[in-house]
Design an enzyme around this catalytic site. Structure first.
Site, mmCIF file in Angstrom:
data_model
loop_
_atom_site.group_PDB
_atom_site.id
_atom_site.type_symbol
_atom_site.label_atom_id
_atom_site.label_comp_id
_atom_site.label_asym_id
_atom_site.label_seq_id
_atom_site.Cartn_x
_atom_site.Cartn_y
_atom_site.Cartn_z
ATOM 1 N N SER A 245 -1.936 24.452 -16.191
ATOM 2 C CA SER A 245 -1.634 23.186 -15.518
ATOM 3 C C SER A 245 -2.002 21.937 -16.225
ATOM 4 O O SER A 245 -2.282 22.316 -17.460
ATOM 5 C CB SER A 245 -2.245 23.408 -14.148
ATOM 6 O OG SER A 245 -3.776 23.230 -14.656
ATOM 7 N N LYS A 246 -2.141 20.946 -15.728
ATOM 8 C CA LYS A 246 -2.400 19.614 -16.146
ATOM 9 C C LYS A 246 -3.597 19.814 -17.100
ATOM 10 O O LYS A 246 -3.620 19.113 -18.188
ATOM 11 C CB LYS A 246 -2.398 18.586 -15.160
ATOM 12 C CG LYS A 246 -1.002 18.004 -14.833
ATOM 13 C CD LYS A 246 -0.566 16.772 -15.665
ATOM 14 C CE LYS A 246 0.900 16.720 -15.732
ATOM 15 N NZ LYS A 246 1.560 16.304 -16.943
ATOM 16 N N ARG A 247 -4.418 20.214 -16.527
ATOM 17 C CA ARG A 247 -5.926 20.379 -17.113
ATOM 18 C C ARG A 247 -6.045 21.054 -18.467
ATOM 19 O O ARG A 247 -6.919 20.956 -19.401
ATOM 20 C CB ARG A 247 -7.026 20.629 -16.279
ATOM 21 C CG ARG A 247 -7.120 22.120 -15.922
ATOM 22 C CD ARG A 247 -7.938 22.307 -14.673
ATOM 23 N NE ARG A 247 -7.301 23.749 -14.285
ATOM 24 C CZ ARG A 247 -7.940 24.677 -14.721
ATOM 25 N NH1 ARG A 247 -8.767 25.064 -15.428
ATOM 26 N NH2 ARG A 247 -7.346 26.001 -14.286
ATOM 27 N N HIS A 248 -4.793 21.907 -18.671
ATOM 28 C CA HIS A 248 -4.627 22.395 -19.873
ATOM 29 C C HIS A 248 -4.164 21.623 -21.103
ATOM 30 O O HIS A 248 -3.687 22.207 -22.325
ATOM 31 C CB HIS A 248 -4.329 23.829 -19.973
ATOM 32 C CG HIS A 248 -4.777 24.672 -19.078
ATOM 33 N ND1 HIS A 248 -4.323 25.049 -17.629
ATOM 34 C CD2 HIS A 248 -6.080 25.359 -19.098
ATOM 35 C CE1 HIS A 248 -5.253 25.675 -17.218
ATOM 36 N NE2 HIS A 248 -6.180 26.030 -17.908
#
Ligand code: GLU
Length: 481
Positions: A245-248
């Site tokens: 997801s975005k946080r990666h």
């Protein structure tokens, strides 16, 4: 062209992410490896979520990656009549039926299933409605959907090229909707019809679609279509094995592009997400095409690792021709305000030399621009660690003044003669060459690392170098006061 026909079928409901792009790449490699046809299909039947600007961005991302398709883009939204007429055929043959269940009734059923901890399956309420009842409801103008009749017993076997046989009990599949109440086809139905229309031989797609495949197989059997081969490619997970997801960090092709990655590096990196051709990691596209086969695609999830991607990008920056690299990097120099394209004459020649000097010490085009600032701007600060090591030593200011004096007169102002002059000065002063080189580098670039010092000096030219050395000497003297 050979007989293989594959398609990449993105839904234009968002940007092209690494997972989708990898699916596109595997389809592309498979088609090229078998001299087949690579088709682009846009699955845009979801009216609420599909957007034309996403379609444009998808096409642009595909072009940038170099995944050139042979047919399409084929838009599902332009073939609604085909889906409706095929659905009507199923209806007439009794293989599909009208369902008048209201959204509230269906929601209540779903809620009951949730409470009892069971997966929801449509209970078949309208499966055996007598014709008079159907007629009456149609007369009333009640809204309805079309559902496919799934065999109540038996099993459906998906013969997957990567996973082997995967068995599904028909009892776990419900009579799914093929045409919604607004007349739009569902994904499963439209996909089956199009795979037939487009004569797709191999459906290569993400693992998350594996559970759709038995439904699609039953549907295509009902329609009397031939069955394509299926291959479900493994998921891509984050390093901690969670869903990506975005946080990666960056995950969309556009983000990689604007982050300064090269398309060939991204292609190479994505190819190895699930495909293991051998020991080599840097594999040119032509080799990938020659080597690609689905039996070397893993069943297990691939792990997404930006460190490796960035490393690989750095490798490609050394591999591609310097002029091409300079052209690719130009927008990044513009974005940081270092220069303004189009470049002409001397500015162009200077830029080419700067790009060539910095390119093999950086990993992305963005880093390349960042590593070039002092070729375009005055040095306005010095690396703190460098100051401690090279400026704060006794006699550094005096050394820089000596170097400035030397460079004022050295002739010709070339790499070799500057280097020779530096060597003889350090010998004369009885110091190591490094004692002269390190503070000089810090003075002219503000940094402790970069291209060869004499290359930097030649590029900056006599005037700028002498000026920067003198200013650094002054700076040191002021700091020491
Ligand atoms: N539109 C579907 C998706 O984006 C296509 C799946 C398929 O390839 O059948 O996931």
């Amino acid at each position: 062209m050979g007989s293989v026909r594959v398609r990449f079928a993105p839904s234009p409901t968002g940007e092209l992410h690494i997972g989708g792009a990898r699916t596109a790449l595997f389809n592309y490699l498979f088609a090229r490896a078998s001299e087949g046809t690579f088709i682009l299909r846009i699955d845009d039947t979801d009216l609420e979520r599909s957007r034309a600007d996403y379609t444009e961005a998808l096409l642009e991302a595909m072009r940038w990656l170099g995944l050139d398709w042979d047919e399409g883009p084929y838009f599902q939204s332009r073939h609604l009549e085909d889906y409706r007429s095929e659905a009507n055929r199923l209806l007439e043959e009794g293989k599909a039926y009208r369902c008048f269940c209201t959204p509230e009734e269906l929601a209540a059923g779903r809620e009951r299933a949730r409470k009892s901890g069971k997966p929801y399956l449509y209970p078949g309420t309208c499966r055996e409605l007598p014709p008079e009842k159907i007629e009456a409801r149609l007369q009333e103008g009640l809204s309805h959907v079309l559902r496919l009749r799934i065999p109540a017993a038996g099993e459906t076997v998906v013969d997957d090229l990567i996973r082997g046989e995967v068995r599904f009990s028909n009892r776990d599949l419900d009579d799914f909707i093929i045409i919604k109440s607004n007349g739009q086809p569902t994904y499963n139905f439209a996909s089956v019809v199009d795979d037939e229309t487009l004569k797709i031989t191999d459906v290569i797609r993400a693992e998350e679609h594996l559970s759709n495949t038995p439904r699609q197989q039953i549907c295509l059997e009902a329609l009397g279509y031939r069955k394509p081969r299926y291959a479900h490619v493994p998921m891509i997970l984050a390093p901690d094995r969670s869903k990506l997801s975005k946080r990666h960090g960056a995950t969309s092709v556009e983000e990689f592009r604007s982050g300064g990655y090269l398309p060939e590096a991204l292609i190479n990196y994505m190819a190895l997400l699930g495909w293991s051709p051998g020991e080599e990691e840097i594999i040119p596209l032509s080799t990938m095409i020659a080597l690609f086969s689905l039996d070397r695609v893993n069943k297990t999830a691939a792990i997404y690792d930006t460190t490796k991607l960035t490393w690989m990008n750095g490798q490609y920056m050394r591999l591609i021709p310097p002029e091409r690299l300079a052209a690719e990097a130009l927008p990044f120099y513009e974005a940081t305000g270092l220069l303004q394209a189009p470049l002409k004459g001397e500015a162009e020649a200077y830029y080419q030399r700067v790009a060539a000097a910095v390119h093999d010490r950086v990993r992305t085009l963005a880093e390349m621009a960042d590593a070039s600032t002092y070729f375009y701007r005055e040095v306005d600060s010095y690396d703190a660690k460098g100051v401690k090591k090279h400026f704060q030593k006794e006699g550094s200011a005096a050394l820089l003044r000596r170097a400035a004096g030397l460079l004022q007169t050295v002739e010709p102002f070339t790499l070799d003669s500057i280097e020779a002059a530096y060597r003889s000065l350090s010998e004369e002063l009885g110091i190591s060459a490094g004692r002269l080189i390190h503070p000089t580098r810090l003075a002219v670039s503000g940094r402790t690392m970069g291209p060869g010092l004499f290359e930097i000096i030649v590029l900056l030219g006599r005037e700028r170098t002498v000026d920067r050395l003198t200013r650094a000497a002054l700076w040191i003297e002021q700091e020491q006061r």
